[in-house]
Design an enzyme around this catalytic site. Sequence first.
Site, PDB file in Angstrom:
ATOM      1  N   THR A  73       1.692   0.871   4.993  1.00 39.31           N
ATOM      2  CA  THR A  73       0.419   1.439   4.563  1.00 39.31           C
ATOM      3  C   THR A  73       0.243   1.105   3.091  1.00 39.31           C
ATOM      4  O   THR A  73       1.170   1.260   2.292  1.00 39.31           O
ATOM      5  CB  THR A  73       0.398   2.965   4.763  1.00 39.31           C
ATOM      6  N   ARG A  77      -1.801   8.143  11.745  1.00 40.81           N
ATOM      7  CA  ARG A  77      -1.455   7.252  12.854  1.00 40.81           C
ATOM      8  C   ARG A  77      -1.300   8.043  14.160  1.00 40.81           C
ATOM      9  O   ARG A  77      -1.786   7.629  15.221  1.00 40.81           O
ATOM     10  CB  ARG A  77      -0.169   6.499  12.511  1.00 40.81           C
ATOM     11  N   LEU A 110       3.942   6.942   1.236  1.00 40.74           N
ATOM     12  CA  LEU A 110       3.149   6.149   2.166  1.00 40.74           C
ATOM     13  C   LEU A 110       4.116   5.382   3.047  1.00 40.74           C
ATOM     14  O   LEU A 110       5.183   4.951   2.579  1.00 40.74           O
ATOM     15  CB  LEU A 110       2.236   5.165   1.414  1.00 40.74           C
ATOM     16  N   ASP A 111       3.778   5.209   4.318  1.00 37.18           N
ATOM     17  CA  ASP A 111       4.624   4.422   5.202  1.00 37.18           C
ATOM     18  C   ASP A 111       4.784   3.009   4.647  1.00 37.18           C
ATOM     19  O   ASP A 111       3.937   2.518   3.887  1.00 37.18           O
ATOM     20  CB  ASP A 111       4.029   4.361   6.605  1.00 37.18           C
ATOM     21  N   LYS A 112       5.845   2.347   5.040  1.00 43.99           N
ATOM     22  CA  LYS A 112       6.175   1.022   4.520  1.00 43.99           C
ATOM     23  C   LYS A 112       4.971   0.084   4.493  1.00 43.99           C
ATOM     24  O   LYS A 112       4.702  -0.576   3.495  1.00 43.99           O
ATOM     25  CB  LYS A 112       7.292   0.408   5.372  1.00 43.99           C
TER      26      LYS A 112
END
Length: 324
Positions: free
Chosen positions: A142, A237, A138-140
């Site tokens: 998210t 995104r 997961l992105d930082k």
Amino acid sequence: MQERLELHAEVPESLIGKRLDQALAELFSDYSRSRIKDWILAGHVQINQQVWDKPREKLMGGEQVLIQTRIEVQQQHKAQAMALDIQYEDEHILVLNKPADLVVHPGAGNSSGTLLNALLNHVPDIGAVPRAGIVHRLDKDTTGLMVVAKTIPAQTNLVEQLQAREISREYEAVVNGTMVAGGTVDEPIARHETRRTSMAVRIGGKPAVTHYRVIQKFRAHTHLRLKLETGRTHQIRVHMAHLHHPIVGDPLYGGRPRPPKSASDELRDTLRDFKRQALHAAQLELAHPISGEWLSWQAPLPQDMVDLLTILRADTKAHDQDWE
């Protein structure tokens, strides 16, 4: 850091006539077929003391197999005691609810304080599993659910489930603009031509499919439920920005805040101060990598997204419009 790996076996009668890559995948089931194929092509596989570098070669039975290669281990990263919101754990996997502002894997500028560092502390033996068992990211900023493999067999199976699109991942997001209905985005994603830290919809990129449906509409925003078929970097995104409905707070793809006309100061301040993408991995479903049991987890929205939605609902009600 790399560690030497040496594997031995004799080809049984049950594998007579099998292709080399298929037979080795059965003999050494702790490792994925794609990894074994890479070892074959790299010349790391010997059959009866001769290098075999063609995955389609057929076996006759009784051959002596030797694989000599190297695998990555995580010993260069430090274990760090960090709180983890663990939703499920057994001897094979763990599922956690990742908070915002937590980087998953060490990289430039993030050598410590990452999820990987925390996993090395929580499960010391996980350093022997590639990428410390992290099979998806997961992105930082998210939030939400992630599964981690604690053993190589579990990691191999989970990677295969991901590649076969058998793991179900659903997200919730708040996006800019009022969306009329749900739909599907089927657009390839690749690295942006000029902004190397960003991704973009580009011809020739990797296939990417995102399904979405409307949970609630507001005057100038929409609460969405999204489901991934693929798992490209920044996929949701990028796809939402491609539809001209970027996620609220997204620092790369969102642009400036977009409050509706006559918005209250509270709503304007909330949108301005929302400094991360309003994106949460709300549901995760998969087959247990060892038992095969179908498992499902849900994680409630984090408080910042709950507060954002509360203010958006109040704004809609104050302006006497039913957007639901």
